[in-house]
Design a protein around this motif. Structure first.
Motif, PDB file in Angstrom:
ATOM      1  N   HIS A 191       0.699  -0.816  -0.198  1.00  7.83           N
ATOM      2  CA  HIS A 191      -0.130  -0.164   0.157  1.00  7.83           C
ATOM      3  C   HIS A 191       0.968   1.261   0.293  1.00  7.83           C
ATOM      4  O   HIS A 191       0.501   2.335  -0.545  1.00  7.83           O
ATOM      5  CB  HIS A 191      -0.952   0.052   0.946  1.00  7.83           C
ATOM      6  N   THR A 192       1.921   1.769   1.506  1.00  7.98           N
ATOM      7  CA  THR A 192       2.402   2.171   0.886  1.00  7.98           C
ATOM      8  C   THR A 192       4.295   1.931   1.388  1.00  7.98           C
ATOM      9  O   THR A 192       3.608   1.575   2.741  1.00  7.98           O
ATOM     10  CB  THR A 192       2.083   3.383   1.508  1.00  7.98           C
ATOM     11  N   ASN A 224       5.769   4.288   3.078  1.00  9.29           N
ATOM     12  CA  ASN A 224       6.189   5.604   4.232  1.00  9.29           C
ATOM     13  C   ASN A 224       6.226   4.624   5.697  1.00  9.29           C
ATOM     14  O   ASN A 224       4.463   4.220   5.033  1.00  9.29           O
ATOM     15  CB  ASN A 224       5.457   6.217   2.762  1.00  9.29           C
ATOM     16  N   ARG A 246       1.557   4.015   6.452  1.00  7.85           N
ATOM     17  CA  ARG A 246       0.804   3.008   6.201  1.00  7.85           C
ATOM     18  C   ARG A 246       0.488   2.347   7.855  1.00  7.85           C
ATOM     19  O   ARG A 246      -0.654   2.122   7.761  1.00  7.85           O
ATOM     20  CB  ARG A 246       2.298   1.794   5.978  1.00  7.85           C
ATOM     21  N   LEU A 300      -0.576  -2.589  -3.837  1.00  5.48           N
ATOM     22  CA  LEU A 300      -0.745  -1.066  -3.854  1.00  5.48           C
ATOM     23  C   LEU A 300      -2.342  -0.652  -3.868  1.00  5.48           C
ATOM     24  O   LEU A 300      -2.862  -0.708  -5.308  1.00  5.48           O
ATOM     25  CB  LEU A 300      -0.130  -0.419  -4.355  1.00  5.48           C
ATOM     26  N   ASN A 328      -2.592   7.356  -1.489  1.00 12.11           N
ATOM     27  CA  ASN A 328      -1.681   6.885  -1.000  1.00 12.11           C
ATOM     28  C   ASN A 328      -0.483   7.334  -2.689  1.00 12.11           C
ATOM     29  O   ASN A 328      -0.174   6.489  -3.188  1.00 12.11           O
ATOM     30  CB  ASN A 328      -1.216   5.779  -0.301  1.00 12.11           C
ATOM     31  N   ASP A 329      -1.110   8.384  -3.805  1.00 12.77           N
ATOM     32  CA  ASP A 329      -0.949   8.393  -4.747  1.00 12.77           C
ATOM     33  C   ASP A 329       0.031   9.727  -4.740  1.00 12.77           C
ATOM     34  O   ASP A 329       0.463  10.024  -4.149  1.00 12.77           O
ATOM     35  CB  ASP A 329      -2.029   8.735  -5.803  1.00 12.77           C
ATOM     36  N   GLU A 384       3.798  10.396  -3.120  1.00 12.07           N
ATOM     37  CA  GLU A 384       3.784   9.009  -2.164  1.00 12.07           C
ATOM     38  C   GLU A 384       3.874   7.932  -3.309  1.00 12.07           C
ATOM     39  O   GLU A 384       4.843   6.571  -2.844  1.00 12.07           O
ATOM     40  CB  GLU A 384       2.447   9.087  -1.260  1.00 12.07           C
ATOM     41  N   LEU A 385       3.495   7.924  -3.828  1.00  9.29           N
ATOM     42  CA  LEU A 385       3.056   6.603  -5.048  1.00  9.29           C
ATOM     43  C   LEU A 385       4.933   6.425  -5.337  1.00  9.29           C
ATOM     44  O   LEU A 385       4.857   5.460  -5.633  1.00  9.29           O
ATOM     45  CB  LEU A 385       1.750   6.819  -6.485  1.00  9.29           C
ATOM     46  N   SER A 444       7.251   5.323  -2.947  1.00 10.02           N
ATOM     47  CA  SER A 444       6.516   3.718  -2.981  1.00 10.02           C
ATOM     48  C   SER A 444       7.407   2.554  -4.224  1.00 10.02           C
ATOM     49  O   SER A 444       7.940   1.765  -3.834  1.00 10.02           O
ATOM     50  CB  SER A 444       5.157   3.373  -3.213  1.00 10.02           C
TER      51      SER A 444
END
Length: 436
Positions: free
Chosen positions: A147-148, A150, A154, A184, A191-192, A195-196, A199
């Protein structure tokens, strides 16, 4: 920990030595047996010695010259399935309506199911013993819901204080050469974006242990009252996710020969962009996650139709499918109808049960099907996707059923035509249309 034996194959070595159902297998060459992974791993080093605890309390050692003792157990896990301890803001099970089967509300997060059946795990409740066992037995591939990358984000997304720390397990597994597929679940604005990008960069550092990264848009039902406020992806925001992933994957492919990360088909549909060709998916590493399924099925259907000979034995066939797959099925039906000499009508089934934002066929119910087909002339047969039923391996009208417990047999009685579940396979679908 001993495991209870359910059955013993007659005349097998264990049977000749008096091992019977209800006895317990304790160790193989001194190694404790907890589940089928232990059992399969240690018996493969035949010859071995198995230690049993019999029902009368006596212990018995049996020398096993081959790796086939003739034993079977009640479940693959041999103990209780591990329950998920997260409170993910996007959890689909939290969005289910009340009154469904109890089994549908169970949240699993069991590393053994990842290896055995391809389930995705979060690593938040995995024990040190289990991590060491995976490394020792070299159990792979493991499917991980990341998912992430970070750690702080998370924790917030999964509402589990261990969610950030457990990311370090990815590095341990990668260093040990354990292959992983990762996913993800993308939530707009969370989380995009940057952040994406982060990741993807961090997971890319774990290649080649990390073999693939799938980005899947969050699925939102109409039952979200009291849950974290989330929105669906739009044409614009879905396109942004695709662009970020393709910028990364284009660079990665130049360096390593594969794209590594892939947006789910739903992103392309939401962004109203053409589906990529087969070469884009590097052998479809995440097909079961809805990544490349459209392209794969389109190619299968075209190939099957090209090599098909003869005509259908039916005059009219109705095909029902979800909103997402409808354009593909409609395109195929127009070509197949001409070649096979049969009228094919494709019906788009809207998901009223969970909400219209759910567009995949696998979450449609019998009630949704009935609503879509009301007052329609169905012809000789009705073909539905096998994933619309709860047992993907069974075509039985007596046993298989929809998510709302309506059986295929009940559907046939109500609709007045045979209902044929067809798998995601071009040849199978074509055979069903032809009546083979």
């Amino acid at each position: 920990m001993a495991v209870i034996i359910q059955s013993v194959k007659p005349f097998s070595r264990c049977w000749w030595h008096g091992i019977r159902p209800g006895d317990r297998l304790e160790t193989i060459d001194g190694n404790e047996i907890e589940d089928v992974l232990d059992y399969d791993f240690y018996k493969s080093f035949a010859p071995t010695t198995m230690e049993f605890l019999l029902k009368d309390g006596k212990k018995k050692l049996v020398a096993m010259p081959t790796e086939e003792p003739g034993l079977s157990f009640e479940t693959y896990l041999m103990d209780k399935q591990q329950h998920c301890k997260n409170g993910c803001i996007f959890c689909f099970i939290d969005q289910l309506p009340p009154g469904m089967r109890e089994s549908l509300y169970f949240k699993d997060d069991d590393s053994r199911l990842s290896f055995l059946f391809g389930n995705y795990i979060t690593l938040t409740n995995i024990s040190e013993h289990e991590v060491n066992r995976i490394i020792k037995m070299h159990i792979c591939p493991i499917n991980v819901s990341v998912h992430t990358m970070n750690p702080e984000l998370r924790v917030k997304m999964m509402k589990n204080k261990n969610a950030g720390k457990s990311l370090s397990i990815l590095k341990r597994l990668a260093d040990a050469g354990i292959q992983m597929n990762t996913q993800l679940v993308m939530c707009p604005g969370i989380n995009d974006g940057k952040e994406l990008e982060y990741s993807l960069q961090e997971l890319g550092k774990l290649y080649p242990a990390v073999q693939s990264i799938a980005a899947v848009p969050v699925g939102l039902t109409k039952f979200r009252e009291g849950l974290y406020p989330l929105e669906s992806y739009t044409k614009e925001t879905a396109g942004e996710v695709i662009d970020i992933m393709e910028n990364f994957s284009n660079d990665f492919k130049e360096k390593h020969g594969i794209r590594l990360c892939y947006p789910a088909d739903e992103f392309f549909l939401k962004a109203e962009r053409p589906m990529p060709d087969e070469a884009y998916y590097d052998g479809y590493p995440q097909l079961d996650n809805g990544v490349g399924l459209w392209t794969s099925l389109r190619n299968e259907l075209s190939e099957a139709l090209e090599h098909c000979e003869g005509k259908s034995k039916y005059k009219k066939v109705t095909m029902a499918t979800g909103v997402a797959a409808y354009p593909l099925m409609q395109e195929f039906a127009e070509k197949a109808s001409k070649k096979l000499g049969v009228e094919i009508e494709v019906v788009k089934v809207i998901n009223h049960y969970f909400g219209e934002q759910i567009t995949v066929a696998g979450l449609l119910t019998g009630q949704d099907l009935f609503a879509a087909l009301e007052d329609k002339q169905l012809g000789d047969i009705l073909i539905i996707p096998l994933v619309m039923t709860i047992d993907y391996t069974s075509h039985s009208t007596d046993k298989n059923k929809f998510l709302d417990d309506i059986t295929l047999k009940e559907a046939e009685a109500k609709l007045g035509v045979p209902v044929i579940p067809s798998g995601n396979n071009g040849e199978e679908l074509l055979n069903n249309i032809m009546g083979v």
